[in-house]
Design an enzyme around this catalytic site. Structure first.
Site, short mmCIF file in Angstrom:
data_model
loop_
_atom_site.label_atom_id
_atom_site.label_comp_id
_atom_site.label_asym_id
_atom_site.label_seq_id
_atom_site.Cartn_x
_atom_site.Cartn_y
_atom_site.Cartn_z
N ARG A 102 0.88 -1.18 0.00
CA ARG A 102 0.00 0.00 0.00
C ARG A 102 0.92 1.22 0.00
O ARG A 102 1.70 1.41 0.93
CB ARG A 102 -0.91 -0.01 1.23
N HIS A 129 -7.30 0.79 -6.53
CA HIS A 129 -7.51 -0.10 -5.36
C HIS A 129 -8.18 -1.38 -5.89
O HIS A 129 -9.34 -1.67 -5.57
CB HIS A 129 -8.37 0.62 -4.32
N GLN A 132 -10.06 -4.14 -3.77
CA GLN A 132 -11.35 -3.72 -3.23
C GLN A 132 -12.47 -3.96 -4.24
O GLN A 132 -13.54 -4.46 -3.89
CB GLN A 132 -11.30 -2.24 -2.83
N ASP A 222 -17.32 6.76 -1.89
CA ASP A 222 -16.08 6.63 -1.12
C ASP A 222 -15.86 7.97 -0.42
O ASP A 222 -16.52 8.97 -0.74
CB ASP A 222 -14.93 6.29 -2.08
N CYS A 262 -16.46 1.02 0.41
CA CYS A 262 -15.21 0.29 0.72
C CYS A 262 -14.79 0.47 2.17
O CYS A 262 -14.05 -0.35 2.69
CB CYS A 262 -14.11 0.71 -0.23
N ARG A 290 -13.30 -8.96 1.73
CA ARG A 290 -11.89 -8.67 1.45
C ARG A 290 -11.05 -9.93 1.72
O ARG A 290 -10.14 -10.27 0.96
CB ARG A 290 -11.40 -7.51 2.34
#
Ligand code: CP
Ligand code: NVA
Length: 307
Positions: A102, A129, A132, A222, A262, A290
């Site tokens: 990340r 991402h 996700q 988001d 998310c 996830r």
């Protein structure tokens, strides 16, 4: 060897293979059958940004697959004191079997992958991402969405870019509504529109959330302030006025529409408390997924090491 840096590197059938693996591994795990697909393997997990879900899901996931996860915060490893990414890669990838990163720029992730001897997974960059949205697709299938019409309302960010790649690869409808000045990255838009020409995807962009959500069966959003944008908080809150996903907006969707986020979610900014709680089952199934989706991705990458 394949890396998982962006969905643009995968075909539709490869994406569906990973999803099928995730579904299978999830049903095995629910029956307490933890098959050691990655026995004795080590996953290095490098974090240059905060995380709750990504850390817990990868660390638990690799353990349930028979391996072990190493949490490597950039505050604690020499990367944070200036050791180059390419040296970090050449060291770590000689010792572990897979790496998740990340970080900020996509180019830093690509630099690590270029020098890595083992598969590298994008655990979020400023641009994408992808783990996700793989999770989000798995969740949509579980909630019976077989012909998605997805409305993304909010910031044109790493999540939006990943939705664009998912929709264009798999061939479904995606409508993006962003405020003026907060549109998606132009290069990602162009790539998505190119990809859409060769799939059945229908992609549209606009500045009106009401148009985007009309008769949609999936609504998603988001945070308005992604990690690294904390200094822009005040101006962003002003610019995103009218972009909250609330009851008024959700009343325009298809009647059984689901809502995905998310997480982490900021109530009364991108989503109202009432809509968040109404759709909590979808949102927290998504969070749990996830774990399962990423196991599918890790096992798929392990199966393709020699290609
Ligand atoms: N959705 C997500 O990636 O959450 P974290 O930042 O907590 O990992
Ligand atoms: N767009 C958000 C996603 C967090 C999971 C961020 O980058 O901070």
């Amino acid at each position: 060897m394949r890396h998982f840096l962006s969905l643009k590197d995968f075909t539709k059938s490869e994406i569906l293979e990973m999803i099928a693996l995730a579904q299978n591994i999830k049903s095995e795990a629910k029956a307490k059958n933890f098959v050691p697909y990655l026995e004795k393997q080590t996953l290095g997990m490098i974090f240059e940004k905060s995380s709750t879900r990504t850390r817990v899901s990868f660390e638990t996931g690799i353990y349930q697959l028979g391996g072990v996860g190493l949490f490597l915060s950039s505050n604690d490893i020499q990367l944070g004191r200036g050791e180059p990414m390419k040296d970090t890669s050449r060291v770590i990838s000689r010792m572990v079997d897979m790496v998740m990163i990340r970080t900020f720029e996509q180019s830093k992730l690509e630099e690590f992958a270029k020098y890595s001897k083992v598969p590298v997974i994008n655990g979020l960059t400023d641009l994408f991402h992808p783990v996700q949205v793989m999770t989000d697709y798995l969740t949509m299938l579980e909630f019976g969405i077989d012909k998605p019409i997805v409305a993304y309302v909010g910031d044109g960010n790493n999540m939006t870019h990943s939705w664009l790649m998912l929709a264009t690869k798999l061939g479904f409808e995606l409508r993006v509504a962003t405020p003026k000045g907060y549109e998606c990255n132009q290069q990602v838009i162009e790539e998505a529109l190119e990809l859409a020409k060769i799939s059945t995807a229908k992609i549209s962009f606009g500045n009106d959330p009401k148009i985007a959500v009309k008769d949609a069966n999936v609504v998603t959003t988001d945070t308005w302030i992604s990690m690294g944008q904390e200094d822009e908080k005040e101006e962003r809150i002003k610019a995103f006025e009218g972009y909250i996903v609330d009851e008024a907006l959700m009343s325009l969707t298809e009647k059984d529409a689901i809502f995905l986020h998310c997480l982490p979610a900021y109530r009364e900014y991108e989503v109202s408390e009432a809509i968040f709680e109404k759709h909590a089952d979808e949102i927290f199934t998504e969070a749990e997924n996830r774990l399962h989706a990423q196991k599918g991705i890790m096992v798929w990458l392990d199966q393709h090491r020699d290609q």
